[in-house]
Scaffold this motif. Sequence first.
Motif, PDB file in Angstrom:
ATOM      1  N   VAL A 163     -12.436  10.435  -3.267  1.00  0.00           N
ATOM      2  CA  VAL A 163     -13.706  10.234  -3.975  1.00  0.00           C
ATOM      3  C   VAL A 163     -13.556  10.612  -5.443  1.00  0.00           C
ATOM      4  CG1 VAL A 163     -16.089  11.029  -4.176  1.00  0.00           C
ATOM      5  CG2 VAL A 163     -15.128  10.526  -1.916  1.00  0.00           C
ATOM      6  N   ALA A 164     -12.890  11.755  -5.697  1.00  0.00           N
ATOM      7  CA  ALA A 164     -12.693  12.217  -7.069  1.00  0.00           C
ATOM      8  C   ALA A 164     -11.852  11.245  -7.878  1.00  0.00           C
ATOM      9  CB  ALA A 164     -12.034  13.598  -7.055  1.00  0.00           C
ATOM     10  N   GLN A 165     -10.944  10.539  -7.184  1.00  0.00           N
ATOM     11  CA  GLN A 165     -10.079   9.562  -7.861  1.00  0.00           C
ATOM     12  C   GLN A 165     -10.707   8.172  -7.930  1.00  0.00           C
ATOM     13  OE1 GLN A 165      -5.801   9.770  -6.547  1.00  0.00           O
ATOM     14  NE2 GLN A 165      -6.613  11.348  -5.166  1.00  0.00           N
ATOM     15  N   GLY A 166     -11.875   8.020  -7.292  1.00  0.00           N
ATOM     16  CA  GLY A 166     -12.539   6.726  -7.288  1.00  0.00           C
ATOM     17  C   GLY A 166     -11.863   5.703  -6.394  1.00  0.00           C
ATOM     18  N   LYS A 167     -11.129   6.181  -5.385  1.00  0.00           N
ATOM     19  CA  LYS A 167     -10.421   5.284  -4.480  1.00  0.00           C
ATOM     20  C   LYS A 167     -11.242   5.015  -3.218  1.00  0.00           C
ATOM     21  CE  LYS A 167      -5.736   6.639  -5.886  1.00  0.00           C
ATOM     22  NZ  LYS A 167      -4.418   7.165  -5.412  1.00  0.00           N
ATOM     23  N   ALA A 168     -10.962   3.905  -2.583  1.00  0.00           N
ATOM     24  CA  ALA A 168     -11.670   3.534  -1.359  1.00  0.00           C
ATOM     25  C   ALA A 168     -11.283   4.463  -0.213  1.00  0.00           C
ATOM     26  CB  ALA A 168     -11.343   2.088  -0.985  1.00  0.00           C
ATOM     27  N   ILE A 169     -12.249   4.717   0.676  1.00  0.00           N
ATOM     28  CA  ILE A 169     -11.995   5.559   1.847  1.00  0.00           C
ATOM     29  C   ILE A 169     -11.445   4.674   2.954  1.00  0.00           C
ATOM     30  CG2 ILE A 169     -12.952   7.269   3.433  1.00  0.00           C
ATOM     31  CD1 ILE A 169     -13.080   8.023   0.463  1.00  0.00           C
ATOM     32  N   THR A 170     -10.143   4.510   2.982  1.00  0.00           N
ATOM     33  CA  THR A 170      -9.485   3.697   3.995  1.00  0.00           C
ATOM     34  C   THR A 170      -8.477   4.569   4.746  1.00  0.00           C
ATOM     35  OG1 THR A 170      -7.658   3.026   2.538  1.00  0.00           O
ATOM     36  CG2 THR A 170      -9.664   1.663   2.515  1.00  0.00           C
ATOM     37  N   GLU A 171      -8.032   4.073   5.909  1.00  0.00           N
ATOM     38  CA  GLU A 171      -7.039   4.827   6.678  1.00  0.00           C
ATOM     39  C   GLU A 171      -5.774   5.053   5.866  1.00  0.00           C
ATOM     40  OE1 GLU A 171      -6.081   3.621  10.606  1.00  0.00           O
ATOM     41  OE2 GLU A 171      -8.167   3.288  11.202  1.00  0.00           O
ATOM     42  N   GLN A 172      -5.329   4.028   5.186  1.00  0.00           N
ATOM     43  CA  GLN A 172      -4.107   4.132   4.400  1.00  0.00           C
ATOM     44  C   GLN A 172      -4.251   5.172   3.290  1.00  0.00           C
ATOM     45  OE1 GLN A 172      -2.740   0.447   2.705  1.00  0.00           O
ATOM     46  NE2 GLN A 172      -0.930   1.354   1.771  1.00  0.00           N
ATOM     47  N   ASN A 173      -5.386   5.148   2.608  1.00  0.00           N
ATOM     48  CA  ASN A 173      -5.590   6.083   1.501  1.00  0.00           C
ATOM     49  C   ASN A 173      -5.724   7.519   1.991  1.00  0.00           C
ATOM     50  OD1 ASN A 173      -5.381   4.131  -0.442  1.00  0.00           O
ATOM     51  ND2 ASN A 173      -7.596   3.851  -0.701  1.00  0.00           N
ATOM     52  N   ILE A 174      -6.445   7.702   3.100  1.00  0.00           N
ATOM     53  CA  ILE A 174      -6.555   9.058   3.652  1.00  0.00           C
ATOM     54  C   ILE A 174      -5.175   9.550   4.071  1.00  0.00           C
ATOM     55  CG2 ILE A 174      -7.465  10.450   5.554  1.00  0.00           C
ATOM     56  CD1 ILE A 174      -9.954   8.707   5.535  1.00  0.00           C
ATOM     57  N   GLY A 175      -4.393   8.660   4.693  1.00  0.00           N
ATOM     58  CA  GLY A 175      -3.057   9.036   5.130  1.00  0.00           C
ATOM     59  C   GLY A 175      -2.148   9.453   3.988  1.00  0.00           C
ATOM     60  N   SER A 176      -2.441   8.996   2.783  1.00  0.00           N
ATOM     61  CA  SER A 176      -1.611   9.355   1.621  1.00  0.00           C
ATOM     62  C   SER A 176      -2.020  10.689   1.002  1.00  0.00           C
ATOM     63  CB  SER A 176      -1.704   8.253   0.553  1.00  0.00           C
ATOM     64  OG  SER A 176      -2.995   8.222  -0.038  1.00  0.00           O
ATOM     65  N   GLU A 177      -3.122  11.262   1.492  1.00  0.00           N
ATOM     66  CA  GLU A 177      -3.629  12.505   0.909  1.00  0.00           C
ATOM     67  C   GLU A 177      -3.480  13.710   1.836  1.00  0.00           C
ATOM     68  OE1 GLU A 177      -4.874  13.166  -2.096  1.00  0.00           O
ATOM     69  OE2 GLU A 177      -4.615  11.124  -2.844  1.00  0.00           O
ATOM     70  N   THR A 178      -2.889  13.539   3.001  1.00  0.00           N
ATOM     71  CA  THR A 178      -2.723  14.678   3.911  1.00  0.00           C
ATOM     72  C   THR A 178      -1.646  15.610   3.375  1.00  0.00           C
ATOM     73  OG1 THR A 178      -1.028  13.601   5.273  1.00  0.00           O
ATOM     74  CG2 THR A 178      -3.339  13.225   5.882  1.00  0.00           C
ATOM     75  N   TYR A 179      -1.599  16.820   3.928  1.00  0.00           N
ATOM     76  CA  TYR A 179      -0.598  17.793   3.484  1.00  0.00           C
ATOM     77  C   TYR A 179       0.812  17.260   3.685  1.00  0.00           C
ATOM     78  CZ  TYR A 179      -4.333  21.304   3.247  1.00  0.00           C
ATOM     79  OH  TYR A 179      -5.469  22.005   2.922  1.00  0.00           O
ATOM     80  N   CYS A 180       1.052  16.607   4.813  1.00  0.00           N
ATOM     81  CA  CYS A 180       2.380  16.058   5.076  1.00  0.00           C
ATOM     82  C   CYS A 180       2.742  14.999   4.038  1.00  0.00           C
ATOM     83  CB  CYS A 180       2.438  15.458   6.476  1.00  0.00           C
ATOM     84  SG  CYS A 180       2.492  16.670   7.823  1.00  0.00           S
ATOM     85  N   ALA A 181       1.849  14.054   3.832  1.00  0.00           N
ATOM     86  CA  ALA A 181       2.120  12.951   2.906  1.00  0.00           C
ATOM     87  C   ALA A 181       2.369  13.459   1.494  1.00  0.00           C
ATOM     88  CB  ALA A 181       0.959  11.962   2.922  1.00  0.00           C
ATOM     89  N   GLN A 182       1.580  14.431   1.061  1.00  0.00           N
ATOM     90  CA  GLN A 182       1.727  14.957  -0.289  1.00  0.00           C
ATOM     91  C   GLN A 182       3.066  15.651  -0.499  1.00  0.00           C
ATOM     92  OE1 GLN A 182      -1.715  17.469  -0.737  1.00  0.00           O
ATOM     93  NE2 GLN A 182      -3.082  15.781  -1.222  1.00  0.00           N
ATOM     94  N   ARG A 183       3.694  16.066   0.585  1.00  0.00           N
ATOM     95  CA  ARG A 183       4.977  16.774   0.486  1.00  0.00           C
ATOM     96  C   ARG A 183       6.149  15.946   0.993  1.00  0.00           C
ATOM     97  NH1 ARG A 183       0.794  19.645   0.745  1.00  0.00           N
ATOM     98  NH2 ARG A 183       0.593  21.711  -0.215  1.00  0.00           N
ATOM     99  N   GLY A 184       5.909  14.673   1.258  1.00  0.00           N
ATOM    100  CA  GLY A 184       6.973  13.803   1.702  1.00  0.00           C
ATOM    101  C   GLY A 184       7.452  14.112   3.109  1.00  0.00           C
ATOM    102  N   ILE A 185       6.574  14.695   3.919  1.00  0.00           N
ATOM    103  CA  ILE A 185       6.901  15.051   5.295  1.00  0.00           C
ATOM    104  C   ILE A 185       6.366  13.949   6.225  1.00  0.00           C
ATOM    105  CG2 ILE A 185       6.631  16.765   7.122  1.00  0.00           C
ATOM    106  CD1 ILE A 185       8.174  17.769   4.685  1.00  0.00           C
ATOM    107  N   PRO A 186       7.179  13.454   7.152  1.00  0.00           N
ATOM    108  CA  PRO A 186       6.702  12.392   8.058  1.00  0.00           C
ATOM    109  C   PRO A 186       5.655  12.913   9.030  1.00  0.00           C
ATOM    110  CG  PRO A 186       8.865  13.184   8.749  1.00  0.00           C
ATOM    111  CD  PRO A 186       8.587  13.820   7.411  1.00  0.00           C
TER     112      PRO A 186
END
Length: 226
Positions: free
Chosen positions: A146-169
């Motif tokens: 929301v702060a970035q003005g991005k759409a709330i989609t599964e793909q976008n949420i998946g890119s913001e999790t702790y794992c994704a942010q740290r390159g962890i599968p």
Amino acid sequence: MDGNRRYARQIGQHVLVGHAKGAATASKVLEWWIKYLPNTAESANPKYLTCWAFSSENFERPEHERDGLFAMMAAEFKSLAFTSLVHLFRVRVRFIGGDRHRFPLELLDTMDMVEEITASYDGLFLQIAVGYGGRQEVVSAVQSLVAQGKAITEQNIGSETYCAQRGIPPVSLIIRTSERRTSGFFLWDTQAAELHFIDKLWPQLTETDWLHALRSFSTREIRGGR
């Protein structure tokens, strides 16, 4: 990692004795993880390990227990920074979770130190969840979008999790002691995770239990939710 307090009650000791025993078990798991890594089937490949040390709900524990846990975690994390296995196998250590402002300064400084000392390592990856809550993580991911003005989609949420942010599968295997529930552990990144429950309290975990969990996982047909 569940059952420290029940273990302490079973042996007639203060709850912090149970937590101390639990911390010792966590150190052993780090050793077992590294010890059996070369002998583990490729399908298991546990290059990434996350230990849930302190949940967001744990902040509601009695003050004496909470403060004791903070002091214990600071000591254990500081010890981790000077553990030879961490440096020999180039284990990168990172801490995940929200509400960091609720931790004492000594603990925060120790966490920062460990992350800084291991920041250049890329052999193995250890995440320690402190102040973590599964729903909290999803809410945080949505708020970031929301702060970035991005759409709330599964793909976008998946890119913001702790794992994704740290390159962890995404999580492949959850090992849970004493309970048969996940308690919200990595709600988003465990959609296709396999589950392994151990009917023991965390301080009672043995090397054989660890090996059995890896063996069980390596023999399963992993379909990834398909």
